[in-house]
Scaffold this motif. Structure first.
Motif, PDB file in Angstrom:
ATOM      1  N   UNK A   1       0.844  -1.200   0.000  1.00 55.25           N
ATOM      2  CA  UNK A   1       0.000   0.000   0.000  1.00 55.25           C
ATOM      3  C   UNK A   1       0.879   1.250   0.000  1.00 55.25           C
ATOM      4  N   UNK A   2       0.341   2.328  -0.608  1.00 53.42           N
ATOM      5  CA  UNK A   2       1.001   3.635  -0.664  1.00 53.42           C
ATOM      6  C   UNK A   2      -0.073   4.696  -0.512  1.00 53.42           C
ATOM      7  N   UNK A   3       0.262   5.769   0.218  1.00 52.87           N
ATOM      8  CA  UNK A   3      -0.625   6.939   0.251  1.00 52.87           C
ATOM      9  C   UNK A   3       0.198   8.170  -0.151  1.00 52.87           C
ATOM     10  N   UNK A   4      -0.414   9.070  -0.928  1.00 59.21           N
ATOM     11  CA  UNK A   4       0.288  10.249  -1.429  1.00 59.21           C
ATOM     12  C   UNK A   4      -0.738  11.295  -1.841  1.00 59.21           C
ATOM     13  N   UNK A   5      -0.239  12.552  -2.084  1.00 60.94           N
ATOM     14  CA  UNK A   5      -1.100  13.615  -2.599  1.00 60.94           C
ATOM     15  C   UNK A   5      -0.534  14.104  -3.933  1.00 60.94           C
ATOM     16  N   UNK A   6      -1.028  15.249  -4.397  1.00 60.00           N
ATOM     17  CA  UNK A   6      -0.680  15.681  -5.751  1.00 60.00           C
ATOM     18  C   UNK A   6       0.758  16.179  -5.879  1.00 60.00           C
ATOM     19  N   UNK A   7       1.478  16.300  -4.777  1.00 58.14           N
ATOM     20  CA  UNK A   7       2.868  16.753  -4.817  1.00 58.14           C
ATOM     21  C   UNK A   7       3.860  15.611  -5.017  1.00 58.14           C
ATOM     22  N   UNK A   8       3.357  14.390  -5.132  1.00 54.59           N
ATOM     23  CA  UNK A   8       4.253  13.239  -5.208  1.00 54.59           C
ATOM     24  C   UNK A   8       3.810  12.340  -6.360  1.00 54.59           C
ATOM     25  N   UNK A   9       4.807  11.757  -7.039  1.00 60.51           N
ATOM     26  CA  UNK A   9       4.566  10.699  -8.013  1.00 60.51           C
ATOM     27  C   UNK A   9       5.619   9.620  -7.793  1.00 60.51           C
ATOM     28  N   UNK A  10       5.182   8.363  -7.739  1.00 63.41           N
ATOM     29  CA  UNK A  10       6.104   7.261  -7.453  1.00 63.41           C
ATOM     30  C   UNK A  10       5.873   6.146  -8.475  1.00 63.41           C
ATOM     31  N   UNK A  11       6.911   5.280  -8.611  1.00 59.25           N
ATOM     32  CA  UNK A  11       6.847   4.117  -9.496  1.00 59.25           C
ATOM     33  C   UNK A  11       7.200   2.875  -8.694  1.00 59.25           C
ATOM     34  N   UNK A  12       6.439   1.822  -8.912  1.00 56.05           N
ATOM     35  CA  UNK A  12       6.604   0.571  -8.165  1.00 56.05           C
ATOM     36  C   UNK A  12       7.636  -0.318  -8.848  1.00 56.05           C
ATOM     37  N   UNK A  13       8.551  -0.885  -8.045  1.00 58.24           N
ATOM     38  CA  UNK A  13       9.584  -1.810  -8.518  1.00 58.24           C
ATOM     39  C   UNK A  13       9.419  -3.126  -7.773  1.00 58.24           C
ATOM     40  N   UNK A  14       9.153  -4.217  -8.506  1.00 56.08           N
ATOM     41  CA  UNK A  14       8.902  -5.513  -7.866  1.00 56.08           C
ATOM     42  C   UNK A  14       9.850  -6.573  -8.430  1.00 56.08           C
ATOM     43  N   UNK A  15       9.740  -7.777  -7.896  1.00 58.87           N
ATOM     44  CA  UNK A  15      10.598  -8.878  -8.324  1.00 58.87           C
ATOM     45  C   UNK A  15      12.025  -8.723  -7.844  1.00 58.87           C
ATOM     46  N   UNK A  16      12.261  -8.059  -6.715  1.00 55.71           N
ATOM     47  CA  UNK A  16      13.603  -7.783  -6.206  1.00 55.71           C
ATOM     48  C   UNK A  16      14.022  -8.833  -5.193  1.00 55.71           C
ATOM     49  N   UNK A  17      15.332  -9.009  -5.073  1.00 51.94           N
ATOM     50  CA  UNK A  17      15.865  -9.933  -4.085  1.00 51.94           C
ATOM     51  C   UNK A  17      15.753  -9.324  -2.689  1.00 51.94           C
ATOM     52  N   UNK A  18      15.689 -10.197  -1.716  1.00 48.17           N
ATOM     53  CA  UNK A  18      15.541  -9.759  -0.327  1.00 48.17           C
ATOM     54  C   UNK A  18      16.878  -9.229   0.175  1.00 48.17           C
ATOM     55  N   UNK A  19      16.908  -8.063   0.829  1.00 53.95           N
ATOM     56  CA  UNK A  19      18.175  -7.533   1.359  1.00 53.95           C
ATOM     57  C   UNK A  19      18.756  -8.444   2.438  1.00 53.95           C
ATOM     58  N   UNK A  20      20.064  -8.333   2.613  1.00 51.51           N
ATOM     59  CA  UNK A  20      20.766  -9.097   3.641  1.00 51.51           C
ATOM     60  C   UNK A  20      21.095  -8.189   4.823  1.00 51.51           C
ATOM     61  N   UNK A  21      21.591  -8.812   5.890  1.00 48.07           N
ATOM     62  CA  UNK A  21      22.084  -8.076   7.067  1.00 48.07           C
ATOM     63  C   UNK A  21      21.021  -7.133   7.619  1.00 48.07           C
ATOM     64  N   UNK A  22      19.926  -7.742   8.068  1.00 47.43           N
ATOM     65  CA  UNK A  22      18.831  -6.951   8.641  1.00 47.43           C
ATOM     66  C   UNK A  22      19.097  -6.750  10.123  1.00 47.43           C
ATOM     67  N   UNK A  23      19.031  -5.493  10.572  1.00 50.44           N
ATOM     68  CA  UNK A  23      19.210  -5.181  11.994  1.00 50.44           C
ATOM     69  C   UNK A  23      17.882  -5.305  12.711  1.00 50.44           C
ATOM     70  N   UNK A  24      17.898  -5.982  13.859  1.00 50.75           N
ATOM     71  CA  UNK A  24      16.663  -6.189  14.606  1.00 50.75           C
ATOM     72  C   UNK A  24      16.443  -5.047  15.595  1.00 50.75           C
TER      73      UNK A  24
END
Length: 726
Positions: A703-726
């Motif tokens: 999900x994404x929420x935005x108003x008229x001052x923002x435009x975004x593009x979705x990027x999918x099919x990506x690998x999962x990042x490594x070294x996640x800090x808890x």
């Protein structure tokens, strides 16, 4: 028959049975125990007596508790005592029967008691006589003689069966009076204390309790008569004891003479004179007695035929049991023989294959050994020539050197030509050029099973369909399967049933039932392997399953924004991968994928960022609010960020402020790990803060929420990042 003669409350043979309006019987003493006092003016008991539905005692207790909660008045407190048959037993009621009820322990129908109390129910003298005959027959079979001992035991049992006071707290003494209106036995002390003959109780009639000695003497006399009869005739039925005719409940001095067909009850002459049954169909008692006896005899004939059929069926089942045992042993032996033959054939084939492997090994060893011998000999010759040439080179006589130099040069050149390319390479390799493919055979062995039923001529169930592997495929988290029927059956196929497991090798579930031979299943889990199978059915029945095919969904999720669920101010472009908004207020757009398991990562690139707005990124339920910032309600989990800092938000609660914001060209990553049930955010490939949310459970959509001052593009099919800090 003994079970028919036992009281459902106490579990013993009936004593003074009374007939309830529902046609069931209970002992008179047991009826006193299960009588319940109800509050003044309460009517549900009477209504339950006429209702068609039944309630058990637990439901009655719950209804009572509900009524106490609603009205503030407790109707009664159930007692914890139970009879041997599990029927709840209540203590004797208080001496006031105008608001008492009795519930049948078998059908649970209730009936209110009038001023006569339990005396308003008719005595079942017929059942009482049958119980007496049964006891006499059983006593005659057990004690055919010993009249004197029978008399003494009868007198002792009579004394032990004396009626006790029902109000004594401990060690109740013998009762001296009984109140006909209260149906309670009192000793002298309890009668003076609890039932004084004054005030409202002065009109109650106190009578002596029934004398058990009289009943004991009668039983003893009957028992002695039976004993002598049994001794003289060798097992004849004991004579029935004479009993006085039944009298009317309302007119105790009148015998029953007529039968009311409307009320289905015997009546006396006075009942007819008083006009209670004036408009009812009344017939002579003897006529109806014979008519009902005839009806009962006819019904018994039908039951007798069924019982005879049941006995024959039991014999058939016992024979079937023996045949199953014998056929099972024979079939097990046949199965063992078949499997042993397969094992023997496999052992023979194994020996043949081992022979081939041995021959191949011996051939390779021989080639290598020959090559070693040949190479050793050539190397020895070359080494000797080299040593000779070195000694020649040491000589200082030019004329002698020139005499042999031409021949030596030719020999060296010839020796060099012997070591051509390939001469120093092995002629065989270490690997064996033999391949044994056992996959198909192993699959056949694993699918080895019994053929259900015997092949018969005529219509049959459909054969197992064949999955068309060239048409079966997966795309993202959807699977498409196609199949066809190869063997026609007599009856036309009416449809197919497609089944998939849960992606973890669990139980199969139906995902499609219909006539089509191709089906696409959506909403599967990503990075999961599903087993699929299909079967056909017709008017005869359901056929066998096809072979199982394994379909693996995409490792990573590919999805776009969903125009069908987006707010009307949302504008989608670039094949629904780019989103903007026409409103100055924040609007929500969801993704087309839904996740309930696994680890998923996607990013959103910032194409336009004006006037420092606060777009929000995260996950939500499908029914989250679309006209406010993401995370304002309890159905979304988000991070909203400006050009300097960010916050995590869920259910309008802002937490974990972090420095660092976004600009045009930035990327915001969302990592949803449903294995660990966490949600983590990234900005420009770097983790932004610690884990944002934990203990996530259920189905989530991007999900994404935005108003008229923002435009975004979705990027999918990506690998999962490594070294996640808890």
């Amino acid at each position: 028959m003994e079970e028919e003669l036992k009281c459902p409350v106490c579990g013993s043979l009936f004593r003074d049975p009374i007939l309830l309006p529902c046609s069931h019987n209970v002992c008179l003493a047991c009826a006193r125990n299960i009588t319940v006092q109800t509050p003044e003016g309460e009517t549900p008991v009477q209504s339950r007596a006429s209702a068609s539905s039944d309630y058990d005692y637990l439901d009655m207790d719950k209804m009572s508790l509900y009524s106490e909660t609603d009205s503030g008045y407790g109707s009664y407190t159930p007692c914890q005592l139970k009879s041997p048959n599990g029927v709840r037993v209540f203590p004797p009621s208080a001496p006031h029967h105008r608001h008492c009820s009795l519930t049948c322990p078998l059908c649970h129908r209730s009936v209110s008691l009038d001023e006569r109390g339990l005396r308003g129910f008719p005595r079942n003298r017929l059942l009482e006589a049958i119980v007496t005959r049964y006891q006499q027959t059983r006593g005659a079979a057990s004690f055919p003689s010993f009249n004197s001992s029978s008399s003494s035991s009868s007198s002792s049992s009579s004394s032990s069966a004396a009626v006790k006071c029902q109000l004594c707290d401990r060690n109740p003494v013998e009762a001296t009076v009984m109140c006909e209106q209260c149906d309670v036995y009192y000793c002298n002390a309890c009668q003076q204390r609890c039932h004084p003959s004054r005030g409202p109780l002065a009109k109650h009639r106190l009578v002596p309790p029934p004398n058990p000695a009289a009943g004991g003497a009668a039983s003893g006399g009957a028992g002695s008569g039976v004993g002598s009869g049994a001794g003289g005739s060798g097992g004849q039925q004991p004579p029935a004891t004479a009993r006085k005719p039944a009298t009317c409940v309302d007119h105790e001095a009148e015998n029953f003479s007529m039968y009311c067909c409307g009320c289905k009850a015997p009546v006396c002459v006075k009942c007819l004179e008083e006009g209670k049954h004036a408009k009812h169909d009344v017939k002579p008692l003897a006529v109806m007695w014979k008519q009902h006896k005839c009806q009962l005899s006819q019904a018994l004939n039908g039951v007798s035929d069924k019982a005879k059929d049941a006995k024959e069926f039991l014999v058939q089942l016992k024979n079937l049991l023996q045949h199953i045992q014998e056929n099972g042993v024979e079939f097990e032996a046949c199965l063992v023989a078949q499997c042993d033959s397969l094992i023997e054939a496999l052992t023979r084939q194994k020996a043949k294959l081992l022979t081939k492997v041995t021959k191949e090994k011996e051939y390779k060893l021989k080639v290598v050994r020959d090559q070693i011998t040949h190479c050793t000999m050539k190397l020895r010759q070359t080494t000797g020539m080299m040593e000779y040439c070195l000694e020649v080179l040491k000589e200082n006589d030019p004329s002698g050197f020139l005499q042999i130099s031409d021949a030596l040069i030719k020999r060296v050149a010839s020796s060099q030509d012997q070591w051509v390319k390939g001469a120093l390479e092995p002629k065989v390799g270490p690997d064996f050029d033999l391949t044994l493919n056992t996959d198909s055979l192993l699959q056949t062995i694993l699918q080895l099973d019994f053929c259900q039923g015997k092949v018969e001529a005529g219509p049959s169930v459909p054969a197992a369909p064949m999955l068309q592997l060239e048409k079966c495929c997966t795309r993202n988290n959807s699977a498409t399967l196609a199949w066809r029927v190869t063997v026609p059956c007599g009856s036309p196929i009416e449809g197919y049933i497609l089944e998939l497991d849960d992606g973890n090798g669990g139980q199969y579930r139906e995902v499609y039932v219909g006539k089509e031979t191709i089906c696409t299943v959506d909403g599967l889990h990503f990075n999961s392997s599903y087993n699929a199978r299909v079967k056909a059915y017709n008017a005869i029945g359901v056929g066998a399953y096809s072979k199982t095919v394994v379909l693996k969904t995409s490792d990573v999720a590919w999805f776009t924004f969903d125009p069908s669920s987006a707010h009307r101010d949302i504008v989608l472009s670039n094949e629904n991968q780019t989103v903007s908004c026409n409103s100055y207020d924040d609007r929500v757009v969801l993704g087309t994928a839904a996740f309930s398991k696994g680890v998923h990562y996607w990013e959103v690139s910032i194409d336009r960022y004006d006037n420092h707005p606060d777009p929000a990124f995260g996950v939500a339920r499908i029914n989250t609010m679309k006209d406010m910032m993401l995370g304002k309600d309890d159905k979304a989990w988000a991070m909203y960020v400006d050009n300097n800092r960010s916050w995590f938000m869920h259910n309008n609660s802002h937490t974990n402020r972090a420095e660092g914001g976004i600009t045009k060209g930035s990327t915001v990553g969302v990592l949803l790990d449903l294995t660990k049930r966490t949600l983590t955010f990234y900005i420009n490939k770097e983790q932004h803060g610690l884990t944002a949310f934990e203990n996530l459970d259920g189905v989530f959509v991007p999900a994404v929420s935005l108003n008229r001052n923002v435009q975004v593009t979705l990027l999918t099919g990506l690998e999962v990042p490594k070294n996640i800090s808890q």
